[in-house]
Design an enzyme around this catalytic site. Structure first.
Site, PDB file in Angstrom:
ATOM      1  N   GLU A   9       0.825  -1.212   0.000  1.00 14.73           N
ATOM      2  CA  GLU A   9       0.000   0.000   0.000  1.00 14.73           C
ATOM      3  C   GLU A   9       0.856   1.258   0.000  1.00 14.73           C
ATOM      4  OE1 GLU A   9      -2.940  -0.128   3.149  1.00 14.73           O
ATOM      5  OE2 GLU A   9      -4.135  -1.632   2.087  1.00 14.73           O
TER       6      GLU A   9
ATOM      7  N   GLU B  16      -6.078  -7.333  -1.341  1.00 16.92           N
ATOM      8  CA  GLU B  16      -6.440  -7.294   0.081  1.00 16.92           C
ATOM      9  C   GLU B  16      -7.747  -6.540   0.231  1.00 16.92           C
ATOM     10  OE1 GLU B  16      -3.422  -5.847   2.999  1.00 16.92           O
ATOM     11  OE2 GLU B  16      -5.091  -4.745   3.903  1.00 16.92           O
TER      12      GLU B  16
END
Ligand code: IDC
Length: 480
Positions: free
Chosen positions: A306, A398
């Site tokens: 991320e 995710e």
């Protein structure tokens, strides 16, 4: 005419009673139901029923009624709501699977106690007339008896008998080496597929959750296709012991491979959010894992979990330095690039996917990551995913059923809306987390890891129960 139809039905059901699987078809442009015996043993069997909408308009709901012969009862069902009246078993939607879009299907399963096959079948009130074609079981389950420890009659919490996939029927055996085609993830036959599975939690904290028994449960009880291996870089992760974490990741790749599941190797950067901070570590790590796993067909690389607080240009620059390191060893593997704003396609930082579409990473066979947490991220994120999916190959590496903190209540409505969207767009996903973390996103009840039972619903939290029910439905892996 009536007589003839009855005779065909009777003959059909007689065939069904002796064959492993029965196909009960309705006239064209109507609902059809396929009843498949996925697994059978001396005292019962497990069946999957697929309800297809073969018409060009959506079906708002469905109902399947089966009459069982004397001596056979239905013990339990999943992905549907079951009611019983005498020997008639009525199956209606579980809630999230009521609508069947045009030319789509949904399925549910049940356990029969007794060996008698249904003697009659209705779909939305119409008789299941027509021919019956015995087919070999298209599911991954072989005809093996359930192991006594999780037999429904012994342990009610294990809702389905386990099965060991036969050689040739696992996700990796069917789909082989993946590649990106158009904006899809495609299998060895060049057909778009969707992989559904679970992510680990941080390996530095939850190593005891990942072992042969837990991976067996994922592969055989959850029917998962995908296992994401989240190797944090900071917070006590890779940077503290590169050799140790590299070998832990490789071991988990092997455990997934042995069960025919794809392994997604996640270089879990989070804070700092600039992937350049870990560029040298990334090059070292990916050089090693790509060399070691080059010959395997089950490995997918996710190079930056991320990115946050950095521009798309910086992420692209990082990707264009790390991807060649992987390609040098493993030229045909799919690589996934994180997106801006915690892999939100930029939305969480006030941007959107346009900057990626107009300035893509200069590499082939790559996809872009999108992450969401269902209780926090809703319609505006869904709209952006639907828009981006028309131009970019996306992979939800995710997501959580809860808020972005990884904790809080499960938002089942938003989760199901999200997963219906991903199913429709054939976007693969991994859920955070297959762990017993004491937070809403953990799929396993606290204390499960370190024990010896991972299969069945008894060990699952609310999030785990929802995810298992979504993941274990039959896959659609075209082979021609
Ligand atoms: C969370 C974990 C939590 C941990 C925290 C910091 O659930 O136990 O304390 O990380 O390491 C992400 C991240 C993922 C987060 C998750 C939930 O990729 O590491 O896990 N999340 O906050 N992005 C959005 C949410």
């Amino acid at each position: 005419m009536k007589r003839r139809a009855k005779t065909i039905l009777a003959a059909a059901l007689a065939v069904a009673a002796t064959s492993a699987a029965a196909f009960i078809a309705l006239p064209a442009s109507a609902e059809t139901a396929t009843v498949t015996v996925a697994n059978s043993w001396n005292t019962g069997y497990q069946a999957e029923v697929t309800v297809s909408n073969d018409s060009s308009t959506a079906l708002s709901t469905w109902k399947v009624e089966l009459v069982m012969p004397a001596g056979t009862t239905v013990g339990q069902a999943w992905n549907s709501t079951m009611s019983v009246s005498g020997s008639t078993y009525t199956f209606t939607p579980a809630g999230w699977n009521a609508t069947i879009p045009a030319n789509a299907a949904t399925s549910f399963g049940f356990i029969a106690n007794g060996t008698g096959r249904p003697t009659s079948c209705l779909v939305n009130g119409k008789a299941c007339t027509g021919t019956v074609t015995p087919t070999s079981s298209p599911t991954r389950s072989p005809h093996v008896p359930p192991s006594p420890s999780v037999s429904p009659s012994v342990s009610p919490s294990a809702s389905v008998p386990p099965s060991s996939p036969p050689a040739g029927s696992t996700p990796v055996a069917i789909n082989g080496q993946l590649k990106v085609c158009g904006n899809f993830l495609c299998n060895q036959f060049g057909k778009p597929i969707q992989l559904r599975g679970m992510s680990t939690h941080g390996l530095q904290w939850f190593a005891d959750c990942y072992n042969g028994t837990s991976l067996d449960a994922l592969a055989k009880d959850w029917n998962a296709d995908l296992f994401r291996i989240s190797m944090y870089v900071q917070e006590g992760g890779y940077e503290t012991n590169p050799a140790g974490f590299t070998s832990q990741v490789n071991n988990l790749v092997d455990l997934a491979e042995a069960r025919g599941m794809y392994a997604l190797i996640d270089f879990h950067i989070l804070n700092p959010g600039d992937p350049a901070y870990n560029l040298e570590r990334a090059k070292t790590f990916f050089a090693q894992v790509s060399a070691r796993n080059a010959a395997k067909k089950n490995v997918i690389y996710e190079i930056a979990n991320e990115p946050n607080g950095v521009s798309w240009a910086q992420i692209k620059n990082y990707a264009e330095q790390v991807i060649p390191v992987i390609r040098a060893n493993d030229p045909d593997a799919v690589v996934i690039v994180g997106s801006r704003g915690w892999s939100s396609l930029g939305v969480s930082e006030g941007s959107n996917s346009s900057e990626m579409i107009s300035n893509p990473v200069n590499a082939s066979n790559i996809m872009y990551a999108f992450h969401f947490y269902a209780a926090s991220h809703k319609d505006n994120y869904r709209a952006e995913v639907e828009r981006a999916a028309a131009s970019l190959p996306l992979f939800v590496t995710e997501f959580g059923t809860v808020t972005y903190t990884g904790d809080g209540a499960v938002d089942a409505a938003s989760t199901n809306t999200w997963l219906d969207l991903l199913d429709r767009l054939k976007i693969s996903y991994a859920n955070w987390t297959f762990s017993d973390a004491s937070e809403g996103s953990g799929a396993l009840k606290p204390g499960t890891c370190g024990g010896s039972t991972y299969a069945g619903t008894g060990v699952l939290t609310e999030s785990g129960t929802l995810m298992r029910s979504r993941i274990r439905t039959p896959d659609n892996f075209p082979t021609a």
